[in-house]
Design a protein around this motif. Structure first.
Motif, PDB file in Angstrom:
ATOM      1  N   PRO A 158       0.799  -1.225   0.000  1.00 47.09           N
ATOM      2  CA  PRO A 158       0.000   0.000   0.000  1.00 47.09           C
ATOM      3  C   PRO A 158       0.835   1.280   0.000  1.00 47.09           C
ATOM      4  O   PRO A 158       0.523   2.224  -0.733  1.00 47.09           O
ATOM      5  CB  PRO A 158      -0.817  -0.118   1.292  1.00 47.09           C
ATOM      6  CG  PRO A 158      -0.878  -1.568   1.570  1.00 47.09           C
ATOM      7  CD  PRO A 158       0.412  -2.138   1.091  1.00 47.09           C
ATOM      8  N   THR A 159       1.879   1.324   0.815  1.00 43.77           N
ATOM      9  CA  THR A 159       2.714   2.534   0.877  1.00 43.77           C
ATOM     10  C   THR A 159       3.391   2.787  -0.465  1.00 43.77           C
ATOM     11  O   THR A 159       3.459   3.932  -0.938  1.00 43.77           O
ATOM     12  CB  THR A 159       3.771   2.400   1.984  1.00 43.77           C
ATOM     13  OG1 THR A 159       3.109   2.173   3.234  1.00 43.77           O
ATOM     14  CG2 THR A 159       4.601   3.667   2.091  1.00 43.77           C
ATOM     15  N   ALA A 160       3.887   1.726  -1.085  1.00 44.14           N
ATOM     16  CA  ALA A 160       4.525   1.869  -2.396  1.00 44.14           C
ATOM     17  C   ALA A 160       3.517   2.335  -3.438  1.00 44.14           C
ATOM     18  O   ALA A 160       3.837   3.162  -4.309  1.00 44.14           O
ATOM     19  CB  ALA A 160       5.151   0.546  -2.818  1.00 44.14           C
ATOM     20  N   LEU A 166       1.000   9.205  -6.199  1.00 43.66           N
ATOM     21  CA  LEU A 166       1.116  10.641  -5.941  1.00 43.66           C
ATOM     22  C   LEU A 166       2.522  11.172  -6.190  1.00 43.66           C
ATOM     23  O   LEU A 166       2.811  12.321  -5.848  1.00 43.66           O
ATOM     24  CB  LEU A 166       0.683  10.941  -4.494  1.00 43.66           C
ATOM     25  CG  LEU A 166      -0.760  10.557  -4.134  1.00 43.66           C
ATOM     26  CD1 LEU A 166      -1.084  10.992  -2.711  1.00 43.66           C
ATOM     27  CD2 LEU A 166      -1.747  11.163  -5.115  1.00 43.66           C
ATOM     28  N   LYS A 167       3.395  10.298  -6.730  1.00 43.69           N
ATOM     29  CA  LYS A 167       4.776  10.700  -7.061  1.00 43.69           C
ATOM     30  C   LYS A 167       5.518  11.243  -5.836  1.00 43.69           C
ATOM     31  O   LYS A 167       6.069  12.334  -5.848  1.00 43.69           O
ATOM     32  CB  LYS A 167       4.774  11.734  -8.197  1.00 43.69           C
ATOM     33  CG  LYS A 167       4.202  11.198  -9.499  1.00 43.69           C
ATOM     34  CD  LYS A 167       4.195  12.257 -10.577  1.00 43.69           C
ATOM     35  CE  LYS A 167       3.747  11.676 -11.913  1.00 43.69           C
ATOM     36  NZ  LYS A 167       2.379  11.132 -11.863  1.00 43.69           N
ATOM     37  N   LEU A 168       5.503  10.434  -4.785  1.00 41.12           N
ATOM     38  CA  LEU A 168       6.156  10.796  -3.532  1.00 41.12           C
ATOM     39  C   LEU A 168       7.188   9.734  -3.173  1.00 41.12           C
ATOM     40  O   LEU A 168       7.230   8.662  -3.787  1.00 41.12           O
ATOM     41  CB  LEU A 168       5.120  10.913  -2.398  1.00 41.12           C
ATOM     42  CG  LEU A 168       3.990  11.923  -2.601  1.00 41.12           C
ATOM     43  CD1 LEU A 168       2.922  11.730  -1.533  1.00 41.12           C
ATOM     44  CD2 LEU A 168       4.528  13.344  -2.557  1.00 41.12           C
ATOM     45  N   ASP A 169       7.997  10.020  -2.161  1.00 38.02           N
ATOM     46  CA  ASP A 169       8.956   9.050  -1.656  1.00 38.02           C
ATOM     47  C   ASP A 169       8.278   8.202  -0.586  1.00 38.02           C
ATOM     48  O   ASP A 169       7.663   8.738   0.339  1.00 38.02           O
ATOM     49  CB  ASP A 169      10.181   9.754  -1.074  1.00 38.02           C
ATOM     50  CG  ASP A 169      11.279   8.763  -0.731  1.00 38.02           C
ATOM     51  OD1 ASP A 169      11.173   8.125   0.338  1.00 38.02           O
ATOM     52  OD2 ASP A 169      12.220   8.631  -1.519  1.00 38.02           O
ATOM     53  N   ALA A 170       8.402   6.874  -0.706  1.00 37.72           N
ATOM     54  CA  ALA A 170       7.710   5.982   0.232  1.00 37.72           C
ATOM     55  C   ALA A 170       8.139   6.220   1.674  1.00 37.72           C
ATOM     56  O   ALA A 170       7.319   6.141   2.596  1.00 37.72           O
ATOM     57  CB  ALA A 170       7.966   4.524  -0.162  1.00 37.72           C
ATOM     58  N   SER A 171       9.426   6.518   1.888  1.00 39.32           N
ATOM     59  CA  SER A 171       9.898   6.746   3.259  1.00 39.32           C
ATOM     60  C   SER A 171       9.293   8.011   3.852  1.00 39.32           C
ATOM     61  O   SER A 171       9.032   8.073   5.062  1.00 39.32           O
ATOM     62  CB  SER A 171      11.428   6.833   3.284  1.00 39.32           C
ATOM     63  OG  SER A 171      11.885   7.923   2.504  1.00 39.32           O
ATOM     64  N   ASP A 172       9.029   9.029   3.020  1.00 31.68           N
ATOM     65  CA  ASP A 172       8.396  10.252   3.510  1.00 31.68           C
ATOM     66  C   ASP A 172       6.964  10.007   3.959  1.00 31.68           C
ATOM     67  O   ASP A 172       6.436  10.714   4.824  1.00 31.68           O
ATOM     68  CB  ASP A 172       8.409  11.334   2.422  1.00 31.68           C
ATOM     69  CG  ASP A 172       9.806  11.839   2.120  1.00 31.68           C
ATOM     70  OD1 ASP A 172      10.684  11.686   2.996  1.00 31.68           O
ATOM     71  OD2 ASP A 172      10.028  12.371   1.016  1.00 31.68           O
ATOM     72  N   ILE A 173       6.342   9.000   3.374  1.00 29.96           N
ATOM     73  CA  ILE A 173       4.979   8.636   3.774  1.00 29.96           C
ATOM     74  C   ILE A 173       5.007   7.788   5.033  1.00 29.96           C
ATOM     75  O   ILE A 173       4.287   8.056   6.003  1.00 29.96           O
ATOM     76  CB  ILE A 173       4.268   7.861   2.644  1.00 29.96           C
ATOM     77  CG1 ILE A 173       4.158   8.720   1.382  1.00 29.96           C
ATOM     78  CG2 ILE A 173       2.883   7.411   3.096  1.00 29.96           C
ATOM     79  CD1 ILE A 173       3.635   7.962   0.177  1.00 29.96           C
ATOM     80  N   PHE A 174       5.870   6.770   5.037  1.00 26.60           N
ATOM     81  CA  PHE A 174       5.822   5.756   6.089  1.00 26.60           C
ATOM     82  C   PHE A 174       6.441   6.200   7.410  1.00 26.60           C
ATOM     83  O   PHE A 174       5.835   6.016   8.474  1.00 26.60           O
ATOM     84  CB  PHE A 174       6.514   4.483   5.599  1.00 26.60           C
ATOM     85  CG  PHE A 174       6.606   3.408   6.651  1.00 26.60           C
ATOM     86  CD1 PHE A 174       5.486   2.691   7.029  1.00 26.60           C
ATOM     87  CD2 PHE A 174       7.815   3.132   7.283  1.00 26.60           C
ATOM     88  CE1 PHE A 174       5.566   1.716   8.019  1.00 26.60           C
ATOM     89  CE2 PHE A 174       7.910   2.165   8.256  1.00 26.60           C
ATOM     90  CZ  PHE A 174       6.779   1.457   8.621  1.00 26.60           C
ATOM     91  N   VAL A 175       7.630   6.766   7.371  1.00 21.33           N
ATOM     92  CA  VAL A 175       8.361   7.068   8.611  1.00 21.33           C
ATOM     93  C   VAL A 175       7.558   7.957   9.562  1.00 21.33           C
ATOM     94  O   VAL A 175       7.445   7.644  10.757  1.00 21.33           O
ATOM     95  CB  VAL A 175       9.741   7.685   8.297  1.00 21.33           C
ATOM     96  CG1 VAL A 175      10.437   8.123   9.575  1.00 21.33           C
ATOM     97  CG2 VAL A 175      10.612   6.674   7.544  1.00 21.33           C
ATOM     98  N   GLY A 397      -5.539  23.163   0.152  1.00 21.83           N
ATOM     99  CA  GLY A 397      -4.293  23.318   0.889  1.00 21.83           C
ATOM    100  C   GLY A 397      -3.830  22.091   1.645  1.00 21.83           C
ATOM    101  O   GLY A 397      -2.918  22.175   2.473  1.00 21.83           O
ATOM    102  N   VAL A 398      -4.427  20.936   1.372  1.00 23.21           N
ATOM    103  CA  VAL A 398      -4.011  19.695   2.023  1.00 23.21           C
ATOM    104  C   VAL A 398      -2.894  19.070   1.182  1.00 23.21           C
ATOM    105  O   VAL A 398      -3.074  18.849  -0.025  1.00 23.21           O
ATOM    106  CB  VAL A 398      -5.181  18.713   2.167  1.00 23.21           C
ATOM    107  CG1 VAL A 398      -4.723  17.436   2.884  1.00 23.21           C
ATOM    108  CG2 VAL A 398      -6.328  19.354   2.929  1.00 23.21           C
ATOM    109  N   THR A 399      -1.755  18.783   1.788  1.00 22.32           N
ATOM    110  CA  THR A 399      -0.607  18.289   1.036  1.00 22.32           C
ATOM    111  C   THR A 399      -0.801  16.841   0.598  1.00 22.32           C
ATOM    112  O   THR A 399      -1.492  16.062   1.272  1.00 22.32           O
ATOM    113  CB  THR A 399       0.683  18.378   1.870  1.00 22.32           C
ATOM    114  OG1 THR A 399       0.589  17.442   2.962  1.00 22.32           O
ATOM    115  CG2 THR A 399       0.881  19.784   2.411  1.00 22.32           C
ATOM    116  N   PRO A 400      -0.180  16.446  -0.520  1.00 18.80           N
ATOM    117  CA  PRO A 400      -0.250  15.044  -0.956  1.00 18.80           C
ATOM    118  C   PRO A 400       0.292  14.065   0.088  1.00 18.80           C
ATOM    119  O   PRO A 400      -0.191  12.939   0.192  1.00 18.80           O
ATOM    120  CB  PRO A 400       0.606  15.033  -2.229  1.00 18.80           C
ATOM    121  CG  PRO A 400       0.562  16.436  -2.737  1.00 18.80           C
ATOM    122  CD  PRO A 400       0.508  17.300  -1.506  1.00 18.80           C
ATOM    123  N   LEU A 401       1.305  14.488   0.868  1.00 17.31           N
ATOM    124  CA  LEU A 401       1.842  13.600   1.896  1.00 17.31           C
ATOM    125  C   LEU A 401       0.790  13.263   2.952  1.00 17.31           C
ATOM    126  O   LEU A 401       0.673  12.117   3.387  1.00 17.31           O
ATOM    127  CB  LEU A 401       3.070  14.239   2.567  1.00 17.31           C
ATOM    128  CG  LEU A 401       4.419  14.045   1.862  1.00 17.31           C
ATOM    129  CD1 LEU A 401       5.499  14.868   2.550  1.00 17.31           C
ATOM    130  CD2 LEU A 401       4.803  12.571   1.825  1.00 17.31           C
TER     131      LEU A 401
END
Length: 462
Positions: A158-160, A166-175, A397-401
């Motif tokens: 799911p995180t991946a 959303l073209k984000l880094d998985a670690s920025d989402i998970f950590v 104004g809600v961020t993708p992260l």
């Protein structure tokens, strides 16, 4: 109209299997076929099914060879020390057994694969649950929730998917989500404690010797191959003779069973560690890894062809049940996606969100993740729905992260979805009706999701 029919199809399926009016395989095939005709696209049913089968074929192959691989590992004794350690901790106390189930499921979930987790957990805990006459849906429910929380690991899926969509880094989402997920896992242990106390009150506590005492003078082999309820006695010639099914008997770990390979223990351990490492590092596709692993495990542990055939036959029941369920689910998902029901359902869910909730789209996404990841695949939610929700959130104004983190909230419930192949491994090996598992787990899994969401909001993560 497609929105209404989509929800009606899902509701019909859930009602029929929970009322035990149809088997899951029959319901997964016949209900979507019927609704496909209602939609007026009966002529395209074949195309939808073939497309669905094609998308799930790698999953079915992975499950088939994973069941064979871990079944062989159980047969040869790789997990015997784990079982003995859990038995020592549990001491035939229902409370400790339920806690041990949650702990084992959480630890094994570190490999990121739900099917692996459920095979090892059920193989280790099933004998105790049966011998003590504990509720098997408690075992399946606790294991599914613990795995659901751990399924948010970056290599779990799911995180991946959220990061890719959303073209984000998985670690920025998970950590940053770790504190909220830790609270969710702690809640699963609290829930296991409560359910364990309830089982202890209902059954009392036996001594370990009483729990392990064979019911008769028979020696029972254990392993995934015993999942079909067939018992066998070890004979002097090193073969096993099938006997009449006896589901109520105690399937214990026989230290002298003919399939043990103590001299190959470290080879099997190294092979398993290498396999899991290759899976996490993505050296090869998972189905290919398990295919190679199963072939190597059979060849080294059972070099004689008749012995290899015997091991394959022993696990054939589980393989057929699970792979059959996966291909049946392909009909359901194929019709949902092919007819456009999923798209219309997702659009309707987004459209009904009041404008005033715009600044709170992360909260809305977290809440929507519960039903949406239950009623559709992770691919459908993360690649089809999440980008739409994220776009709506960005306008306020809600961020993708924040949106990506909120989208992970529904995973404890998702792992018991009828569209998740691994859940059929869980209920199949535990000999639990899917409807019984669903009735038990949905309320507790949904509560776990809400705890994670609340912790995320409290910590300012979401």
């Amino acid at each position: 109209m497609l929105t209404i029919l989509g929800f009606a199809m899902i509701a019909t399926f859930l009602v029929l299997i929970m009322m035990k009016k149809m088997s899951p395989i029959a319901a997964l095939v016949l209900i979507p076929a019927l609704f496909c005709v209602f939609v007026g696209k009966g002529a395209q049913l074949g195309d939808y099914v073939i497309e669905g089968v094609g998308s799930l074929a790698p999953t079915a192959a992975m499950l088939m060879f994973a069941i064979v691989y871990f079944g062989v590992m159980i047969d040869v004794g790789l997990f015997d020390p784990i079982v003995r350690g859990i038995l020592k901790f549990c001491k035939a106390d229902p409370l400790r057994i339920v806690l041990g189930t949650a702990l084992l499921a959480a630890i094994v979930s570190l490999d990121g694969d739900g099917s692996t987790t459920f095979m090892i957990t059920v193989s280790a805990m099933y004998p105790l649950y049966k011998r003590l006459k504990m509720s098997l849906v408690v075992m399946t429910g606790v294991a599914a929730m613990a795995n659901g929380v751990m399924n948010t690991l970056p290599w779990g899926g799911p995180t991946a998917r959220a990061a890719t969509a959303l073209k984000l880094d998985a670690s920025d989402i998970f950590v940053p989500m770790i504190p909220a997920l830790a609270v969710g896992l702690l809640f699963v242990f609290v829930l296991a404690y409560v359910l364990g106390r309830r089982e202890r009150k209902r059954l009392g506590v036996l001594t370990l010797d009483e729990a392990l005492e064979p019911q008769e003078a028979e020696t029972v082999l254990v392993g995934a191959g015993a999942g079909n309820g067939t018992e066998a006695k070890a004979t002097g010639g090193g073969t096993s003779l099938p006997e009449e099914p006896e589901d109520e008997g105690f399937q214990g770990l026989d230290p002298n069973r003919a399939t043990l390979r103590p001299r190959l223990y470290w080879f099997n351990a190294l092979l398993t560690v290498t396999l899991l490492t290759a899976m996490i590092m993505e050296w090869l596709p998972i189905p290919v890894l398990f295919l190679l692993g199963a072939a190597a495990a059979l060849t080294v542990n059972f070099p004689h062809i008749p012995d290899q055939k015997a091991r394959l036959a022993a696990h054939a029941d589980n393989v057929l049940n699970v792979s059959g369920m996966v291909f049946a689910a392909a009909v359901f998902t194929g019709v949902l996606q092919g007819t456009g029901m999923v798209d219309h359902m997702a659009k309707w869910m987004v459209d009904v969100i009041p404008d005033g909730m715009g600044p709170h789209m992360a909260l809305v996404t977290g809440l929507l993740s519960l039903p949406l990841t239950y009623f559709m695949s992770n691919d459908g939610f993360y690649f089809g729905v999440l980008p739409v929700l994220a776009e709506a959130g960005a306008a306020h104004g809600v961020t993708p992260l924040e949106m990506a983190r909120a989208s992970l909230v529904g995973q404890p419930l998702h792992m018991s979805s009828p569209l998740v192949p691994a859940v059929y491994v869980l209920v199949g090996m535990a000999k639990v009706e899917f409807g019984d598992h669903t009735r038990f787990v949905v309320k507790w899994a949904a509560l776990t999701c809400l705890v994670i969401l609340g912790a995320g909001l409290l910590f300012g993560i979401i």
